[in-house]
Design a protein around this motif. Structure first.
Motif, PDB file in Angstrom:
ATOM      1  N   ARG A  65       0.836  -1.212   0.000  1.00  0.00           N
ATOM      2  CA  ARG A  65       0.000   0.000   0.000  1.00  0.00           C
ATOM      3  C   ARG A  65       0.869   1.259   0.000  1.00  0.00           C
ATOM      4  N   ALA A  66       1.936   1.237   0.796  1.00  0.00           N
ATOM      5  CA  ALA A  66       2.841   2.385   0.836  1.00  0.00           C
ATOM      6  C   ALA A  66       3.527   2.586  -0.521  1.00  0.00           C
ATOM      7  N   MET A  67       3.933   1.496  -1.148  1.00  0.00           N
ATOM      8  CA  MET A  67       4.577   1.594  -2.462  1.00  0.00           C
ATOM      9  C   MET A  67       3.591   2.076  -3.507  1.00  0.00           C
ATOM     10  N   ASP A  68       2.346   1.618  -3.439  1.00  0.00           N
ATOM     11  CA  ASP A  68       1.307   2.078  -4.359  1.00  0.00           C
ATOM     12  C   ASP A  68       1.141   3.590  -4.252  1.00  0.00           C
ATOM     13  N   GLU A  69       1.095   4.106  -3.031  1.00  0.00           N
ATOM     14  CA  GLU A  69       0.945   5.558  -2.837  1.00  0.00           C
ATOM     15  C   GLU A  69       2.181   6.297  -3.338  1.00  0.00           C
ATOM     16  N   ARG A  70       3.338   5.731  -3.119  1.00  0.00           N
ATOM     17  CA  ARG A  70       4.578   6.361  -3.603  1.00  0.00           C
ATOM     18  C   ARG A  70       4.586   6.441  -5.131  1.00  0.00           C
ATOM     19  N   ILE A  71       4.135   5.380  -5.778  1.00  0.00           N
ATOM     20  CA  ILE A  71       4.062   5.386  -7.248  1.00  0.00           C
ATOM     21  C   ILE A  71       3.075   6.439  -7.721  1.00  0.00           C
ATOM     22  N   TRP A  72       1.889   6.488  -7.105  1.00  0.00           N
ATOM     23  CA  TRP A  72       0.899   7.489  -7.501  1.00  0.00           C
ATOM     24  C   TRP A  72       1.428   8.903  -7.284  1.00  0.00           C
ATOM     25  N   GLU A  73       2.140   9.122  -6.200  1.00  0.00           N
ATOM     26  CA  GLU A  73       2.693  10.456  -5.942  1.00  0.00           C
ATOM     27  C   GLU A  73       3.699  10.849  -7.021  1.00  0.00           C
ATOM     28  N   GLU A  74       4.538   9.908  -7.436  1.00  0.00           N
ATOM     29  CA  GLU A  74       5.484  10.219  -8.511  1.00  0.00           C
ATOM     30  C   GLU A  74       4.753  10.491  -9.821  1.00  0.00           C
ATOM     31  N   LEU A  75       3.695   9.768 -10.098  1.00  0.00           N
ATOM     32  CA  LEU A  75       2.923  10.033 -11.316  1.00  0.00           C
ATOM     33  C   LEU A  75       2.295  11.423 -11.273  1.00  0.00           C
ATOM     34  N   ARG A  76       1.812  11.836 -10.100  1.00  0.00           N
ATOM     35  CA  ARG A  76       1.275  13.204  -9.960  1.00  0.00           C
ATOM     36  C   ARG A  76       2.380  14.237 -10.169  1.00  0.00           C
ATOM     37  N   GLU A  77       3.538  13.995  -9.563  1.00  0.00           N
ATOM     38  CA  GLU A  77       4.664  14.926  -9.726  1.00  0.00           C
ATOM     39  C   GLU A  77       5.128  14.982 -11.180  1.00  0.00           C
ATOM     40  N   SER A  78       5.135  13.857 -11.832  1.00  0.00           N
ATOM     41  CA  SER A  78       5.522  13.806 -13.237  1.00  0.00           C
ATOM     42  C   SER A  78       4.599  14.684 -14.084  1.00  0.00           C
ATOM     43  N   THR A  79       3.322  14.638 -13.770  1.00  0.00           N
ATOM     44  CA  THR A  79       2.362  15.484 -14.485  1.00  0.00           C
ATOM     45  C   THR A  79       2.632  16.954 -14.194  1.00  0.00           C
ATOM     46  N   ARG A  80       2.913  17.275 -12.943  1.00  0.00           N
ATOM     47  CA  ARG A  80       3.226  18.673 -12.582  1.00  0.00           C
ATOM     48  C   ARG A  80       4.477  19.158 -13.306  1.00  0.00           C
ATOM     49  N   ARG A  81       5.478  18.298 -13.415  1.00  0.00           N
ATOM     50  CA  ARG A  81       6.721  18.687 -14.099  1.00  0.00           C
ATOM     51  C   ARG A  81       6.484  19.029 -15.563  1.00  0.00           C
ATOM     52  N   ARG A  82       5.476  18.445 -16.162  1.00  0.00           N
ATOM     53  CA  ARG A  82       5.203  18.676 -17.572  1.00  0.00           C
ATOM     54  C   ARG A  82       4.298  19.881 -17.833  1.00  0.00           C
ATOM     55  N   HIS A  83       3.785  20.484 -16.787  1.00  0.00           N
ATOM     56  CA  HIS A  83       2.891  21.631 -16.953  1.00  0.00           C
ATOM     57  C   HIS A  83       3.628  22.780 -17.649  1.00  0.00           C
ATOM     58  N   VAL A  84       2.992  23.328 -18.646  1.00  0.00           N
ATOM     59  CA  VAL A  84       3.567  24.460 -19.397  1.00  0.00           C
ATOM     60  C   VAL A  84       2.540  25.578 -19.404  1.00  0.00           C
ATOM     61  N   GLU A  85       2.998  26.763 -19.037  1.00  0.00           N
ATOM     62  CA  GLU A  85       2.151  27.951 -19.197  1.00  0.00           C
ATOM     63  C   GLU A  85       2.561  28.629 -20.484  1.00  0.00           C
ATOM     64  N   ALA A  86       1.618  28.739 -21.382  1.00  0.00           N
ATOM     65  CA  ALA A  86       1.905  29.342 -22.694  1.00  0.00           C
ATOM     66  C   ALA A  86       1.680  30.843 -22.601  1.00  0.00           C
TER      67      ALA A  86
END
Length: 145
Positions: free
Chosen positions: A122-143
């Motif tokens: 369960r802890a690893m599942d949450e860690r993976i989801w958190e990285e996926l959320r962070e990955s999405t944030r890293r890709r955010h671009v303001e045009a």
């Protein structure tokens, strides 16, 4: 510097070309092209860093997840991918290739983790989801143009 060139072309499109275009469609097309050039310039500037950060994060997850998954073959693939994640060079294509490989294994590991009982899973599942959320944030671009 490719980023400066792309931004310069974008600014020229918006300030010099778009006002000279006679049709609304043409003006809209020039404006959209300028925005896309700004997005590409932004991504060009930050892509190597984003990929390096992400590759390190996913490699760390895979290394730790190898101790949680019950499938020995998958655990070995996760360990091997984490160990082999250091790039031979800093070209974006190299970093992206490593990223693609790490993410493919992360998908398999995540699927296995979701089916694994226990607090560690369960802890690893949450860690993976958190990285996926962070990955999405890293890709955010303001045009901004």
């Amino acid at each position: 510097d490719a980023g400066r060139v792309l931004n310069g072309v974008a600014i020229s499109l918006m300030t010099k070309v778009a006002p000279e275009v006679r049709t609304p469609f043409g003006q809209q097309l020039a404006g959209l092209s300028a925005v896309l050039l700004r997005v590409v310039a932004t991504e060009f500037d930050r892509m190597a860093d984003r990929l390096a950060v992400e590759n390190a994060a996913v490699a760390a997850i895979l290394a730790d997840a190898a101790d949680v998954v019950s499938d020995a073959s998958l655990a070995e693939r996760a360990r091997a991918a984490a160990t082999a994640s250091t790039p031979l060079d800093l070209r974006v294509s190299t970093l992206q290739g490593i990223n693609d490989h790490l993410r493919a294994i992360l998908v398999d590991v995540h699927a296995a983790i979701e089916e694994t009982p226990g607090e560690g899973a369960r802890a690893m599942d949450e860690r993976i989801w958190e990285e996926l959320r962070e990955s999405t944030r890293r890709r955010h671009v303001e045009a901004r143009v």
